[in-house]
Design a protein around this motif. Structure first.
Motif, mmCIF file in Angstrom:
data_model
loop_
_atom_site.group_PDB
_atom_site.id
_atom_site.type_symbol
_atom_site.label_atom_id
_atom_site.label_comp_id
_atom_site.label_asym_id
_atom_site.label_seq_id
_atom_site.Cartn_x
_atom_site.Cartn_y
_atom_site.Cartn_z
ATOM 1 N N CYS A 41 4.157 5.501 0.237
ATOM 2 C CA CYS A 41 5.287 5.097 -0.248
ATOM 3 C C CYS A 41 5.373 3.081 -0.240
ATOM 4 O O CYS A 41 6.942 2.998 -0.902
ATOM 5 C CB CYS A 41 6.546 5.760 -0.122
ATOM 6 S SG CYS A 41 7.342 7.301 -1.364
ATOM 7 N N LEU A 49 -0.216 -0.905 -2.608
ATOM 8 C CA LEU A 49 0.823 0.141 -3.167
ATOM 9 C C LEU A 49 -0.061 1.366 -2.648
ATOM 10 O O LEU A 49 -1.342 1.429 -2.712
ATOM 11 C CB LEU A 49 0.560 0.219 -5.268
ATOM 12 C CG LEU A 49 0.953 -0.652 -5.486
ATOM 13 C CD1 LEU A 49 0.257 -0.940 -6.891
ATOM 14 C CD2 LEU A 49 2.704 -1.092 -5.160
ATOM 15 N N GLN A 50 0.953 2.307 -2.361
ATOM 16 C CA GLN A 50 0.077 3.554 -1.898
ATOM 17 C C GLN A 50 1.344 4.760 -2.771
ATOM 18 O O GLN A 50 2.198 4.463 -2.209
ATOM 19 C CB GLN A 50 -0.382 3.806 -0.651
ATOM 20 C CG GLN A 50 -0.835 5.036 0.374
ATOM 21 C CD GLN A 50 -1.318 5.302 1.229
ATOM 22 O OE1 GLN A 50 -2.812 4.123 2.005
ATOM 23 N NE2 GLN A 50 -1.607 6.364 1.860
ATOM 24 N N LEU A 68 4.955 -0.398 -1.118
ATOM 25 C CA LEU A 68 5.448 -1.091 -2.597
ATOM 26 C C LEU A 68 5.242 -2.669 -1.900
ATOM 27 O O LEU A 68 6.693 -3.223 -1.092
ATOM 28 C CB LEU A 68 6.873 -0.337 -3.013
ATOM 29 C CG LEU A 68 7.341 -1.735 -4.543
ATOM 30 C CD1 LEU A 68 6.049 -1.479 -5.236
ATOM 31 C CD2 LEU A 68 8.112 -1.165 -4.878
ATOM 32 N N MET A 119 -0.782 4.098 -11.901
ATOM 33 C CA MET A 119 -1.599 2.577 -11.369
ATOM 34 C C MET A 119 -2.642 2.107 -11.822
ATOM 35 O O MET A 119 -3.707 2.303 -11.587
ATOM 36 C CB MET A 119 -2.356 3.829 -9.764
ATOM 37 C CG MET A 119 -1.417 4.225 -8.290
ATOM 38 S SD MET A 119 -0.744 2.935 -8.038
ATOM 39 C CE MET A 119 0.949 3.350 -7.135
ATOM 40 N N PHE A 135 -0.532 -6.516 -6.033
ATOM 41 C CA PHE A 135 0.248 -5.503 -4.876
ATOM 42 C C PHE A 135 -0.590 -5.161 -4.168
ATOM 43 O O PHE A 135 -1.640 -4.958 -4.120
ATOM 44 C CB PHE A 135 1.225 -4.785 -6.050
ATOM 45 C CG PHE A 135 1.701 -5.189 -7.478
ATOM 46 C CD1 PHE A 135 2.424 -6.741 -7.219
ATOM 47 C CD2 PHE A 135 1.818 -4.267 -8.044
ATOM 48 C CE1 PHE A 135 2.962 -7.368 -8.093
ATOM 49 C CE2 PHE A 135 3.129 -5.263 -9.607
ATOM 50 C CZ PHE A 135 3.148 -6.916 -8.727
ATOM 51 N N ARG A 183 8.089 6.705 -9.239
ATOM 52 C CA ARG A 183 6.513 6.504 -9.876
ATOM 53 C C ARG A 183 6.727 6.035 -11.276
ATOM 54 O O ARG A 183 7.062 7.075 -12.387
ATOM 55 C CB ARG A 183 6.182 7.767 -9.503
ATOM 56 C CG ARG A 183 5.485 8.226 -7.801
ATOM 57 C CD ARG A 183 5.086 6.801 -7.200
ATOM 58 N NE ARG A 183 5.198 8.649 -6.027
ATOM 59 C CZ ARG A 183 5.802 8.281 -5.267
ATOM 60 N NH1 ARG A 183 7.353 7.848 -5.351
ATOM 61 N NH2 ARG A 183 5.491 9.555 -4.036
ATOM 62 N N THR A 235 9.330 0.410 0.187
ATOM 63 C CA THR A 235 8.613 0.896 -0.121
ATOM 64 C C THR A 235 9.188 1.180 -1.689
ATOM 65 O O THR A 235 10.367 1.303 -1.775
ATOM 66 C CB THR A 235 8.487 2.137 0.678
ATOM 67 O OG1 THR A 235 10.367 2.300 1.267
ATOM 68 C CG2 THR A 235 8.422 2.038 2.413
ATOM 69 N N MET A 236 8.710 2.764 -2.152
ATOM 70 C CA MET A 236 8.770 2.848 -3.413
ATOM 71 C C MET A 236 9.873 4.410 -3.278
ATOM 72 O O MET A 236 10.160 5.311 -3.016
ATOM 73 C CB MET A 236 7.670 3.073 -4.434
ATOM 74 C CG MET A 236 7.045 3.875 -3.712
ATOM 75 S SD MET A 236 5.061 4.267 -5.190
ATOM 76 C CE MET A 236 4.316 3.554 -4.583
ATOM 77 N N LEU A 285 3.109 2.924 -11.547
ATOM 78 C CA LEU A 285 3.183 2.760 -9.924
ATOM 79 C C LEU A 285 2.697 4.922 -10.547
ATOM 80 O O LEU A 285 2.307 5.038 -9.303
ATOM 81 C CB LEU A 285 4.371 3.090 -9.612
ATOM 82 C CG LEU A 285 4.916 2.102 -9.093
ATOM 83 C CD1 LEU A 285 6.570 1.938 -8.436
ATOM 84 C CD2 LEU A 285 3.896 0.829 -8.448
ATOM 85 N N ARG A 298 -4.765 4.209 -1.990
ATOM 86 C CA ARG A 298 -4.591 2.782 -1.421
ATOM 87 C C ARG A 298 -4.513 2.151 -2.926
ATOM 88 O O ARG A 298 -5.950 1.993 -3.342
ATOM 89 C CB ARG A 298 -4.320 2.493 0.282
ATOM 90 C CG ARG A 298 -4.041 0.842 -0.289
ATOM 91 C CD ARG A 298 -4.142 0.743 1.277
ATOM 92 N NE ARG A 298 -3.590 -0.856 1.839
ATOM 93 C CZ ARG A 298 -3.629 -1.883 2.662
ATOM 94 N NH1 ARG A 298 -4.482 -0.882 3.451
ATOM 95 N NH2 ARG A 298 -3.381 -2.882 2.891
#
Lengths: 111, 301
Positions: B272, B150-151, B274, B242, B148, B116, B112-113, B239, B161
């Motif tokens: 989050c 990502l959200q 990743l 995006m 990837f 950003r 997870t991220m 991120l 997403r």
């Protein structure tokens, strides 16, 4: 250093009939392996003994010497311990006409 | 603590010097923070099988996912020349397809991220078909690539997403194509089970790949099916916006201004997220192998 260990899913929900085998798996870093087979559905017909196979190249296979009786009932589980296998491993089973199983085959490796 | 400009310059210089002096990192060009560095001489390093969604029974899994198997650690052992090995260790991660045309396999790292910010994905990879024939077989691997998933976070408001996909289309129908492609459309979602909690879409379906403008590239394939050479890939993605920032493979820097990721409405359990994936696809009734020597994921935070 902790010993390396991993679990690989060799076959998941695969319908096995006739001659069936898992995809080749490289495990040369591991000193020991355990293969589990679980019947995900009620098997049909007599269940054969599955054999562990090893290979020099992932393409040519021969019996390693270990065999296990495939589960006779849904949810049944079978297991085999393997060592000194070089690199490549797979599990193979030859089903008689009319026999079959839906299997989960997992490989557990430890360095 | 806010850094002064001089402190930031000193940090950058020290980071660069330390990383250049470290043989394991020197071949990478990471951003400020290394999120993960995987060389596969320490196990699978968190790269696992991309398993499909299901509910109550595995029969509900989409066929695209059902074909996936576990990645393995390989010395790239060949029947004629023995183990090839990695760049500076014995092992690489191996992603192998099944032996039927169009078969795919995917390995995934799930994180997870925290921020950003721009992130960088770098890897050394190579691909080959299974050496079942005494011929070059250069058109047997259809593609390899990365994506990837990502959200943003649950406090970010209306978001998507986002799934940037890039593949090297090596061959199609026996034709040696050799170009980079991206994907901005996915297949429709299918409900999985009846609880309204799970859905699934096979975003690696063969449709809707688009050519990256200027994306033709001939890679080093070598001269028999068992000789391999490692290639470098680097993809930067922001991120926050995006959007893709840059893409490089070996000596070529590509224009990503036309690159678009797949964008779909945010999902209720993926905040989050990743995720990083690497995949292989075969064009022939022969296994395709993507070998990954090492991966470095970094972020500008």
């Amino acid at each position: 250093m902790l010993a390396e260990s991993t679990t690989a899913i060799l076959a998941r929900n695969e319908d096995w009939t006739g001659t069936a085998a898992t995809e080749p798996y490289e495990a040369g870093w591991a000193r020991e392996a355990v293969i589990f087979v679980r019947a995900l559905k009620e098997p049909t017909g007599p269940q054969p003994r599955a054999i562990v196979e090893m290979s020099p190249d992932g393409m040519h296979w021969l019996p390693e010497g270990t065999a296990l009786a495939l589960p006779e009932t849904e949810g049944g589980i079978a297991m085999a311990r393997i060592s000194h296998f070089g690199n490549w491993l797979r599990l193979r089973a030859d089903f008689a006409t009319g026999s079959g199983a839906t299997v989960l085959v997992t490989l557990h490796l430890k360095s | 603590m806010n850094q002064t400009s001089a402190q930031a310059d000193l940090e950058s210089a020290m980071l660069r010097a330390l990383r250049l002096a470290d043989p394991a990192l020197s071949r990478f060009d990471p951003m400020r923070r290394i999120i993960s560095h995987d060389d596969f001489s320490r196990g699978h390093c968190g790269w696992s099988q991309l398993v499909g969604n299901y509910e109550d029974t595995l029969d509900t899994m989409l066929p695209g996912y059902a074909q996936h198997t576990s990645a393995m650690l390989s010395t790239l052992g060949h029947w004629d020349a023995g183990s090839h090995g990695g760049i500076d260790s014995s092992y690489a991660l191996k992603i192998a397809t099944r032996p039927r045309p169009g078969a795919q396999n995917v390995a995934i790292k799930r994180l997870t991220m925290r921020e950003r910010c721009p992130i960088r994905f770098e890897a050394y990879v190579t691909f080959k078909p299974e050496a079942t024939e005494l011929r070059l077989s250069e058109t047997d691997v259809r593609s390899f690539g990365f994506l990837f998933d990502l959200q943003g976070g649950d406090g970010d408001g209306p978001i998507d997403r986002v799934m940037p996909h890039m593949r090297f289309l090596n061959a199609m129908g026996g034709s040696h194509v050799q170009k980079w492609q991206f994907k901005s459309k996915s297949t429709d979602f299918k409900a999985i089970g009846d609880s309204n909690k799970t859905a699934s879409h096979y975003h690696l379906a063969p449709d809707d790949w688009q050519d990256l403008p200027g994306g033709e590239q001939r890679l080093c394939y070598n001269e028999i099916a068992t000789k391999v050479n490692w290639s470098y890939i680097r993809f930067d993605f922001d991120l926050r916006a995006m959007q893709a920032l840059s893409f490089r493979c070996n000596d070529r820097e590509f224009d990503v201004s036309a690159f678009e990721p797949i964008r779909i409405p945010a999902m209720k359990n993926l905040w989050c997220m990743l995720n990083f994936c690497l995949f292989a696809e075969t064009d022939a009734a022969k296994r395709a192998f993507l070998y990954v020597d090492s991966v470095c994921v970094s972020g500008d935070f």
